[in-house]
Write an enzyme that holds these catalytic residues in place. Sequence first.
Site, PDB file in Angstrom:
ATOM      1  N   THR A 187      31.726   0.579  46.279  1.00 31.15           N
ATOM      2  CA  THR A 187      32.961  -0.183  46.050  1.00 31.15           C
ATOM      3  C   THR A 187      34.082   0.229  46.997  1.00 31.15           C
ATOM      4  O   THR A 187      34.096   1.369  47.482  1.00 31.15           O
ATOM      5  CB  THR A 187      33.418   0.044  44.587  1.00 31.15           C
ATOM      6  OG1 THR A 187      34.736  -0.466  44.422  1.00 31.15           O
ATOM      7  CG2 THR A 187      33.433   1.520  44.204  1.00 31.15           C
ATOM      8  N   ASP A 188      35.021  -0.686  47.200  1.00 31.49           N
ATOM      9  CA  ASP A 188      36.205  -0.351  48.018  1.00 31.49           C
ATOM     10  C   ASP A 188      37.065   0.716  47.343  1.00 31.49           C
ATOM     11  O   ASP A 188      37.890   1.365  47.977  1.00 31.49           O
ATOM     12  CB  ASP A 188      37.044  -1.607  48.313  1.00 31.49           C
ATOM     13  CG  ASP A 188      37.561  -2.336  47.074  1.00 31.49           C
ATOM     14  OD1 ASP A 188      37.304  -1.873  45.942  1.00 31.49           O
ATOM     15  OD2 ASP A 188      38.218  -3.383  47.240  1.00 31.49           O
ATOM     16  N   GLU A 189      36.861   0.918  46.025  1.00 29.00           N
ATOM     17  CA  GLU A 189      37.715   1.874  45.297  1.00 29.00           C
ATOM     18  C   GLU A 189      37.506   3.319  45.750  1.00 29.00           C
ATOM     19  O   GLU A 189      38.349   4.173  45.477  1.00 29.00           O
ATOM     20  CB  GLU A 189      37.473   1.771  43.785  1.00 29.00           C
ATOM     21  CG  GLU A 189      37.829   0.413  43.247  1.00 29.00           C
ATOM     22  CD  GLU A 189      38.154   0.402  41.761  1.00 29.00           C
ATOM     23  OE1 GLU A 189      38.328   1.476  41.163  1.00 29.00           O
ATOM     24  OE2 GLU A 189      38.230  -0.703  41.208  1.00 29.00           O
ATOM     25  N   TYR A 223      35.939   6.625  37.477  1.00 27.08           N
ATOM     26  CA  TYR A 223      34.965   5.640  37.980  1.00 27.08           C
ATOM     27  C   TYR A 223      34.818   5.760  39.497  1.00 27.08           C
ATOM     28  O   TYR A 223      33.713   5.953  40.012  1.00 27.08           O
ATOM     29  CB  TYR A 223      35.394   4.210  37.598  1.00 27.08           C
ATOM     30  CG  TYR A 223      34.690   3.149  38.432  1.00 27.08           C
ATOM     31  CD1 TYR A 223      33.328   2.928  38.294  1.00 27.08           C
ATOM     32  CD2 TYR A 223      35.389   2.398  39.386  1.00 27.08           C
ATOM     33  CE1 TYR A 223      32.668   1.981  39.082  1.00 27.08           C
ATOM     34  CE2 TYR A 223      34.744   1.453  40.167  1.00 27.08           C
ATOM     35  CZ  TYR A 223      33.389   1.240  40.011  1.00 27.08           C
ATOM     36  OH  TYR A 223      32.733   0.319  40.788  1.00 27.08           O
ATOM     37  N   LYS A 252      31.662   7.028  41.947  1.00 26.20           N
ATOM     38  CA  LYS A 252      31.044   6.186  42.986  1.00 26.20           C
ATOM     39  C   LYS A 252      31.102   6.905  44.345  1.00 26.20           C
ATOM     40  O   LYS A 252      30.150   6.860  45.119  1.00 26.20           O
ATOM     41  CB  LYS A 252      31.751   4.825  43.079  1.00 26.20           C
ATOM     42  CG  LYS A 252      31.623   3.944  41.851  1.00 26.20           C
ATOM     43  CD  LYS A 252      30.202   3.480  41.574  1.00 26.20           C
ATOM     44  CE  LYS A 252      29.678   2.473  42.557  1.00 26.20           C
ATOM     45  NZ  LYS A 252      28.321   1.976  42.148  1.00 26.20           N
TER      46      LYS A 252
HETATM   47  P1  NAD Z   1      28.263  -4.468  35.301  1.00 23.18           P
HETATM   48  O1  NAD Z   1      29.015  -3.468  34.505  1.00 23.18           O
HETATM   49  O2  NAD Z   1      28.467  -5.911  35.029  1.00 23.18           O
HETATM   50  O3  NAD Z   1      26.695  -4.199  35.183  1.00 23.18           O
HETATM   51  C1  NAD Z   1      26.153  -2.915  35.228  1.00 23.18           C
HETATM   52  C2  NAD Z   1      24.699  -2.999  34.779  1.00 23.18           C
HETATM   53  O4  NAD Z   1      24.109  -1.702  34.886  1.00 23.18           O
HETATM   54  C3  NAD Z   1      24.527  -3.436  33.320  1.00 23.18           C
HETATM   55  O5  NAD Z   1      23.510  -4.405  33.220  1.00 23.18           O
HETATM   56  C4  NAD Z   1      24.122  -2.160  32.607  1.00 23.18           C
HETATM   57  O6  NAD Z   1      23.294  -2.379  31.461  1.00 23.18           O
HETATM   58  C5  NAD Z   1      23.357  -1.435  33.707  1.00 23.18           C
HETATM   59  N1  NAD Z   1      23.327   0.016  33.518  1.00 23.18           N
HETATM   60  C6  NAD Z   1      24.346   0.845  33.202  1.00 23.18           C
HETATM   61  N2  NAD Z   1      23.907   2.102  33.109  1.00 23.18           N
HETATM   62  C7  NAD Z   1      22.579   2.090  33.375  1.00 23.18           C
HETATM   63  C8  NAD Z   1      21.565   3.089  33.447  1.00 23.18           C
HETATM   64  N3  NAD Z   1      21.852   4.372  33.232  1.00 23.18           N
HETATM   65  N4  NAD Z   1      20.312   2.707  33.766  1.00 23.18           N
HETATM   66  C9  NAD Z   1      19.998   1.407  33.984  1.00 23.18           C
HETATM   67  N5  NAD Z   1      20.913   0.426  33.907  1.00 23.18           N
HETATM   68  C10 NAD Z   1      22.184   0.757  33.620  1.00 23.18           C
HETATM   69  O7  NAD Z   1      28.603  -4.124  36.814  1.00 23.18           O
HETATM   70  P2  NAD Z   1      28.812  -5.111  38.054  1.00 23.18           P
HETATM   71  O8  NAD Z   1      30.216  -5.587  38.052  1.00 23.18           O
HETATM   72  O9  NAD Z   1      27.692  -6.063  38.117  1.00 23.18           O
HETATM   73  O10 NAD Z   1      28.690  -4.053  39.249  1.00 23.18           O
HETATM   74  C11 NAD Z   1      27.415  -3.755  39.822  1.00 23.18           C
HETATM   75  C12 NAD Z   1      27.612  -2.686  40.883  1.00 23.18           C
HETATM   76  O11 NAD Z   1      28.538  -3.136  41.862  1.00 23.18           O
HETATM   77  C13 NAD Z   1      28.181  -1.375  40.337  1.00 23.18           C
HETATM   78  O12 NAD Z   1      27.539  -0.324  40.986  1.00 23.18           O
HETATM   79  C14 NAD Z   1      29.657  -1.416  40.716  1.00 23.18           C
HETATM   80  O13 NAD Z   1      30.161  -0.123  40.904  1.00 23.18           O
HETATM   81  C15 NAD Z   1      29.591  -2.194  42.015  1.00 23.18           C
HETATM   82  N6  NAD Z   1      30.776  -2.990  42.354  1.00 23.18           N
HETATM   83  C16 NAD Z   1      31.277  -3.907  41.475  1.00 23.18           C
HETATM   84  C17 NAD Z   1      32.365  -4.692  41.861  1.00 23.18           C
HETATM   85  C18 NAD Z   1      32.943  -5.730  40.937  1.00 23.18           C
HETATM   86  O14 NAD Z   1      33.996  -6.280  41.257  1.00 23.18           O
HETATM   87  N7  NAD Z   1      32.324  -6.055  39.818  1.00 23.18           N
HETATM   88  C19 NAD Z   1      32.947  -4.539  43.127  1.00 23.18           C
HETATM   89  C20 NAD Z   1      32.400  -3.560  43.981  1.00 23.18           C
HETATM   90  C21 NAD Z   1      31.317  -2.814  43.596  1.00 23.18           C
HETATM   91  O1  DAU Z   2      37.530  -3.190  43.774  1.00 17.91           O
HETATM   92  C1  DAU Z   2      36.231  -3.189  43.305  1.00 17.91           C
HETATM   93  C2  DAU Z   2      36.231  -2.870  41.838  1.00 17.91           C
HETATM   94  O2  DAU Z   2      36.733  -4.019  41.189  1.00 17.91           O
HETATM   95  C3  DAU Z   2      34.868  -2.490  41.283  1.00 17.91           C
HETATM   96  O3  DAU Z   2      34.447  -1.303  41.881  1.00 17.91           O
HETATM   97  C4  DAU Z   2      34.923  -2.313  39.763  1.00 17.91           C
HETATM   98  O4  DAU Z   2      33.628  -2.095  39.247  1.00 17.91           O
HETATM   99  C5  DAU Z   2      35.493  -3.576  39.158  1.00 17.91           C
HETATM  100  O5  DAU Z   2      35.654  -3.396  37.780  1.00 17.91           O
HETATM  101  C6  DAU Z   2      36.844  -3.923  39.795  1.00 17.91           C
HETATM  102  O6  DAU Z   2      37.844  -2.931  39.441  1.00 17.91           O
HETATM  103  P1  DAU Z   2      39.358  -3.316  39.110  1.00 17.91           P
HETATM  104  O7  DAU Z   2      39.915  -2.254  38.279  1.00 17.91           O
HETATM  105  O8  DAU Z   2      40.105  -3.686  40.335  1.00 17.91           O
HETATM  106  O9  DAU Z   2      39.095  -4.698  38.287  1.00 17.91           O
HETATM  107  P2  DAU Z   2      39.691  -5.225  36.912  1.00 17.91           P
HETATM  108  O10 DAU Z   2      39.235  -6.636  36.759  1.00 17.91           O
HETATM  109  O11 DAU Z   2      39.446  -4.296  35.794  1.00 17.91           O
HETATM  110  O12 DAU Z   2      41.248  -5.251  37.196  1.00 17.91           O
HETATM  111  C7  DAU Z   2      41.805  -5.993  38.280  1.00 17.91           C
HETATM  112  C8  DAU Z   2      43.304  -5.760  38.297  1.00 17.91           C
HETATM  113  O13 DAU Z   2      43.879  -6.371  37.141  1.00 17.91           O
HETATM  114  C9  DAU Z   2      43.700  -4.310  38.249  1.00 17.91           C
HETATM  115  O14 DAU Z   2      44.840  -4.121  39.056  1.00 17.91           O
HETATM  116  C10 DAU Z   2      44.070  -4.074  36.779  1.00 17.91           C
HETATM  117  C11 DAU Z   2      44.582  -5.418  36.341  1.00 17.91           C
HETATM  118  N1  DAU Z   2      44.351  -5.786  34.926  1.00 17.91           N
HETATM  119  C12 DAU Z   2      43.079  -5.683  34.442  1.00 17.91           C
HETATM  120  C13 DAU Z   2      42.807  -6.012  33.129  1.00 17.91           C
HETATM  121  C14 DAU Z   2      41.401  -5.888  32.597  1.00 17.91           C
HETATM  122  C15 DAU Z   2      45.382  -6.256  34.130  1.00 17.91           C
HETATM  123  O15 DAU Z   2      46.530  -6.378  34.592  1.00 17.91           O
HETATM  124  N2  DAU Z   2      45.098  -6.595  32.844  1.00 17.91           N
HETATM  125  C16 DAU Z   2      43.857  -6.479  32.302  1.00 17.91           C
HETATM  126  O16 DAU Z   2      43.687  -6.771  31.090  1.00 17.91           O
END
Ligand code: NAD
Ligand code: DAU
Length: 408
Positions: free
Chosen positions: A182-184, A207, A211
Amino acid sequence: MVKELKPKTQDLRPIVILVTGGAGFIGSNFIRYELENDDDVIIINLDKLTYAGNLESLKDIEKKYDTSSLKLKPKTQDLRPNLRYFFVKGDICDRNLVDSLLSGKYWKGGKLKPKTQDLKPNIVINFAAESHVDRSILDAEPFIDTNIKGTQVLLEAARSSWQNLKPKTQDLRPKVFIHISTDEVYGSLGKKGKFTENSPLSPNSPYSASKAAADLICRSYYTAYSLPVIITRSSNNYGPYQFPEKLIPLMIKNALEGKTLPVYGKGMNIRDWLHVQDNCRAIDLVLRKGKPGEIYNIGGENEMENRKVVKLICGILEEKKTGGDSRLTTRDSRLDELIKFIADPRGKAHDFRYALDCSKIKKDLGWKPTISFEEGLRETIDWYLSNQDWVKKVVTGEYQKYYKKIYK
Ligand code: NAD
Ligand code: DAU
């Protein structure tokens, strides 16, 4: 479709991908993308089914491609070329399970008796993670277990499976281990600037720290053991099947239910929104053309303040309501009146801004984002309106408890 992995000899087929976390948001979209786009791909989905993983997100895939849901006699499966999806419930921290999946032994003695080499993964894509920042601040432990230990278990299992092959069992298919990061991991930006793949890691939440730790372990497996590891770091994804704890689906769900739209702080934090389809296309390119040892940033090039994102969602929903869309039953006259700015539950761990320089993936792999934010958001809102049942099915009692803790 990209041709690099399309082998000329039968020896190099099929492409068997062990997808971890495939019942989550990005993983389920990726599985659909691969199976629909390449007939040579077989997917084994290993998922623990935590609160965030739901097989409801793969119902269509199970119906079309899954062997286990069909009670077939061994020989019949050969007549069904589309049976290319296998689900295994389990934890990526379980070394024995991961070993048996990577060696193909898991399937031996099973009902389906597939040719074992057919189910020996030559690609691992690690999506599995605890992925929500707010939850990591409440309790860091599962993040350390899954995101760090789980990644190391997968790396070690891939190393022993791919690098300890005896000459006779030589498997000529190219091997790749893709770690989805992730970019985080880069930390927070001010109003200007972008992160490149060489920016230092400076994570601020448990988190992002977990990562970043996993990224470094991946790097060490490439350096120390020449394991062909590639890391992708993407910005905020959005699109269908995202669990409604994340900003966009949470706001859509609450607006439809006439509930408060809780925006953290003043809503001025900035995220760079990437449609999940654009991310899946990038990951697909990385697996076919990416270079081992490399890191690729994948950004949406759609930076926006949170408050503007929430207003846009309200605006699109308003438009639909005025247009008489029968899927909207909320009685609220002005949805943006539901917006409430709340004390920031992330405190200092709330990164102000993320932005990625994506010139490397553009130049090396020819990728660029294609879905504009407004177009993608409209399509996403439409999906949530048509799939309100999916939302009802994935939120459980655990979700309600978590919701009360964060939005007290
Ligand atoms: P998500 O939370 O929707 O899904 C995570 C999945 O992993 C779930 O199906 C969960 O059951 C499974 N899981 C959790 N722990 C596990 C374990 N110990 N063994 C097997 N399975 C397990 O997450 P997402 O948003 O689909 O993100 C997927 C990946 O992409 C993550 O690694 C996250 O860090 C990365 N990522 C997400 C975003 C985003 O915006 N959603 C952005 C950048 C990177
Ligand atoms: O940047 C990549 C990341 O994006 C991934 O690595 C993470 O897995 C994914 O969850 C996401 O993280 P963020 O924290 O950026 O996403 P989230 O949707 O939780 O929040 C987006 C922004 O909105 C953040 O600045 C917090 C804010 N927010 C979020 C929630 C849930 C609110 O203001 N209110 C809310 O209720």
